[in-house]
Write a protein that holds these residues in place. Structure first.
Motif, PDB file in Angstrom:
ATOM      1  N   ASP A   1       4.152  -6.258 -20.054  1.00  0.00           N
ATOM      2  CA  ASP A   1       3.024  -5.799 -20.868  1.00  0.00           C
ATOM      3  C   ASP A   1       2.763  -4.336 -20.520  1.00  0.00           C
ATOM      4  O   ASP A   1       2.538  -4.010 -19.352  1.00  0.00           O
ATOM      5  N   PRO A   2       2.803  -3.429 -21.507  1.00  0.00           N
ATOM      6  CA  PRO A   2       2.660  -2.005 -21.178  1.00  0.00           C
ATOM      7  C   PRO A   2       1.327  -1.669 -20.498  1.00  0.00           C
ATOM      8  O   PRO A   2       1.235  -0.674 -19.778  1.00  0.00           O
ATOM      9  N   ARG A   3       0.291  -2.493 -20.687  1.00  0.00           N
ATOM     10  CA  ARG A   3      -0.983  -2.233 -20.000  1.00  0.00           C
ATOM     11  C   ARG A   3      -0.963  -2.777 -18.580  1.00  0.00           C
ATOM     12  O   ARG A   3      -1.839  -2.480 -17.775  1.00  0.00           O
ATOM     13  N   GLY A   4      -0.015  -3.655 -18.293  1.00  0.00           N
ATOM     14  CA  GLY A   4       0.007  -4.359 -17.012  1.00  0.00           C
ATOM     15  C   GLY A   4       0.551  -3.486 -15.886  1.00  0.00           C
ATOM     16  O   GLY A   4       1.304  -2.542 -16.124  1.00  0.00           O
ATOM     17  N   ARG A   5       0.146  -3.803 -14.655  1.00  0.00           N
ATOM     18  CA  ARG A   5       0.699  -3.138 -13.473  1.00  0.00           C
ATOM     19  C   ARG A   5       1.106  -4.210 -12.484  1.00  0.00           C
ATOM     20  O   ARG A   5       0.319  -5.098 -12.154  1.00  0.00           O
ATOM     21  N   SER A   6       2.362  -4.152 -12.012  1.00  0.00           N
ATOM     22  CA  SER A   6       2.842  -5.171 -11.079  1.00  0.00           C
ATOM     23  C   SER A   6       2.323  -4.827  -9.676  1.00  0.00           C
ATOM     24  O   SER A   6       2.151  -3.659  -9.336  1.00  0.00           O
ATOM     25  N   THR A   7       2.057  -5.873  -8.900  1.00  0.00           N
ATOM     26  CA  THR A   7       1.449  -5.684  -7.581  1.00  0.00           C
ATOM     27  C   THR A   7       2.481  -5.142  -6.602  1.00  0.00           C
ATOM     28  O   THR A   7       3.504  -5.784  -6.361  1.00  0.00           O
ATOM     29  N   PRO A   8       2.241  -3.968  -6.026  1.00  0.00           N
ATOM     30  CA  PRO A   8       3.179  -3.447  -5.023  1.00  0.00           C
ATOM     31  C   PRO A   8       2.945  -4.086  -3.651  1.00  0.00           C
ATOM     32  O   PRO A   8       1.844  -4.549  -3.370  1.00  0.00           O
ATOM     33  N   THR A   9       3.979  -4.102  -2.818  1.00  0.00           N
ATOM     34  CA  THR A   9       3.793  -4.551  -1.437  1.00  0.00           C
ATOM     35  C   THR A   9       3.171  -3.428  -0.618  1.00  0.00           C
ATOM     36  O   THR A   9       3.362  -2.247  -0.920  1.00  0.00           O
ATOM     37  N   MET A  10       2.404  -3.799   0.415  1.00  0.00           N
ATOM     38  CA  MET A  10       1.863  -2.803   1.349  1.00  0.00           C
ATOM     39  C   MET A  10       2.753  -2.685   2.576  1.00  0.00           C
ATOM     40  O   MET A  10       2.467  -1.890   3.466  1.00  0.00           O
ATOM     41  N   TRP A  11       3.798  -3.514   2.662  1.00  0.00           N
ATOM     42  CA  TRP A  11       4.668  -3.467   3.838  1.00  0.00           C
ATOM     43  C   TRP A  11       5.299  -2.076   3.931  1.00  0.00           C
ATOM     44  O   TRP A  11       5.881  -1.582   2.957  1.00  0.00           O
ATOM     45  N   GLY A  12       5.153  -1.468   5.084  1.00  0.00           N
ATOM     46  CA  GLY A  12       5.728  -0.139   5.297  1.00  0.00           C
ATOM     47  C   GLY A  12       4.898   0.980   4.691  1.00  0.00           C
ATOM     48  O   GLY A  12       5.354   2.130   4.633  1.00  0.00           O
ATOM     49  N   ALA A  13       3.672   0.663   4.241  1.00  0.00           N
ATOM     50  CA  ALA A  13       2.851   1.665   3.534  1.00  0.00           C
ATOM     51  C   ALA A  13       2.625   2.922   4.370  1.00  0.00           C
ATOM     52  O   ALA A  13       2.509   4.013   3.813  1.00  0.00           O
ATOM     53  N   GLY A  14       2.591   2.771   5.696  1.00  0.00           N
ATOM     54  CA  GLY A  14       2.313   3.930   6.547  1.00  0.00           C
ATOM     55  C   GLY A  14       3.483   4.891   6.667  1.00  0.00           C
ATOM     56  O   GLY A  14       3.340   5.973   7.241  1.00  0.00           O
TER      57      GLY A  14
END
Ligand code: HEC
Ligand code: HEC
Length: 252
Positions: free
Chosen positions: A75-88
């Motif tokens: 869905d062009p309005r949708g955003r898939s959930t990113p992982t926070m692993w390694g965010a730092g």
């Protein structure tokens, strides 16, 4: 003169005790952030915590959202959930748009706009940010710390890395060791989006900002077609080459 005295006083502090105290407060902040990450009272409804969409210590639920509603992948309005692993450890700025420099600002937006929660205190944002930044990448036993494959990696992983760094052109955007890059890029997917980190990528589908691709095979085929056109490359990738690229991505 006064300033000099202050500096002298700071230097005179017993250093080990000082370092210990600040290490302790850093750990406490992360622990506070972990509790907040699982705290549903941050949301307006009291039903949703950060961990609802980022389960398993800040990973992804592999879903695509508009606000709090799950929508079909792609869905062009949708955003898939990113992982926070390694965010730092990342180079890219925050959000799929890849243009929010401060993680605290990004998290504030999620609480107020997505979760419809109350305006969070500065300490709340700082603790959540400290927790998110503390999360390690998932295990990658065939990777060196600099992101290159170890000698013990399978032959297809090594071939995939050579293609990734060589004629496939991927490393012009996905830079090791985090395999992302600062600054969004337009790859013909509907606008400029962040170059996402490819660490943990075998576990973060569906892929792209709107979750349009279910598999790494489709994603790699799209990225190669884009790069070939953009760079006017005369090179070709065989199906076996593309399989090797996917084998390398799975080792990340
Ligand atoms: C309803 C599901 C949902 C909830 C609840 C949620 N997130 Fe997210 N999170 C997402 C989605 C979807 C994105 C991508 C949004 C975008 O970029 O437009 C995202 C993006 C992020 C990012 C940016 C990551 C990056 O690599 O750019 C951070 C950081 C983050 N979330 C942390 C949190 C924190 C902290 C909370 C709790 C306060 C939270 N999220 C609650 C779904 C959720
Ligand atoms: C010009 C910069 C650029 C190049 C070159 C590039 N990528 Fe990407 N890549 C991106 C951007 C931007 C996205 C996100 C697009 C979106 O979300 O719409 C992306 C997304 C991805 C994803 C999905 C990650 C996720 O979490 O959704 C994979 C996998 C990927 N690229 C692999 C590759 C491979 C393999 C190559 C080489 C064949 C490559 N990329 C070349 C910029 C680039």
């Amino acid at each position: 003169m006064k300033r000099l005295l202050v500096i002298a006083a700071l230097v005179a502090l017993p250093l080990p005790a000082f370092a210990q105290a600040s290490a302790q407060t850093a750990d406490q902040k992360i622990e506070r952030g972990r509790a907040l990450f699982n705290d549903k009272s941050l949301s307006g409804s009291g039903q949703v915590s950060c961990a609802t969409c980022h389960p398993m210590n800040g990973h992804t639920d592999n879903k695509t959202y508009v606000g709090l509603d799950v929508v079909p992948d792609g869905d062009p309005r949708g955003r898939s959930t990113p992982t926070m692993w390694g965010a730092g450890t990342r180079l890219a700025e925050w959000s799929w748009a890849g243009n929010i420099p401060s993680i605290e600002t990004n998290i504030r937006g999620i609480i107020v706009n997505r979760m419809k929660g109350e305006e969070p205190a500065k300490e709340t944002l700082e603790a959540l940010a400290a927790y998110v930044r503390s999360l390690p990448n998932g295990p990658a036993p065939f990777l060196n710390p600099d992101g290159t494959p170890r000698n013990t990696a399978q032959a297809d992983v090594k071939r995939g890395y050579d293609l990734f760094a060589g004629k496939a052109g991927c490393m012009s955007c996905h830079v090791p060791a985090s395999y992302d890059k600062k600054g969004p890029e337009d790859v013909g997917s509907g606008g400029a989006f962040k170059v996402p980190s490819l660490r943990n990528v075998s576990k973060t589908g569906p892929y792209f900002h709107d979750g349009r691709f279910g598999s790494l095979d489709e994603t790699v085929a799209f990225m190669w077609d884009f790069y070939k056109k953009k760079s006017d490359s005369k090179d070709t990738l065989s199906d076996a080459d593309k399989r090797d690229l996917v084998a390398f991505l799975r080792a990340l």
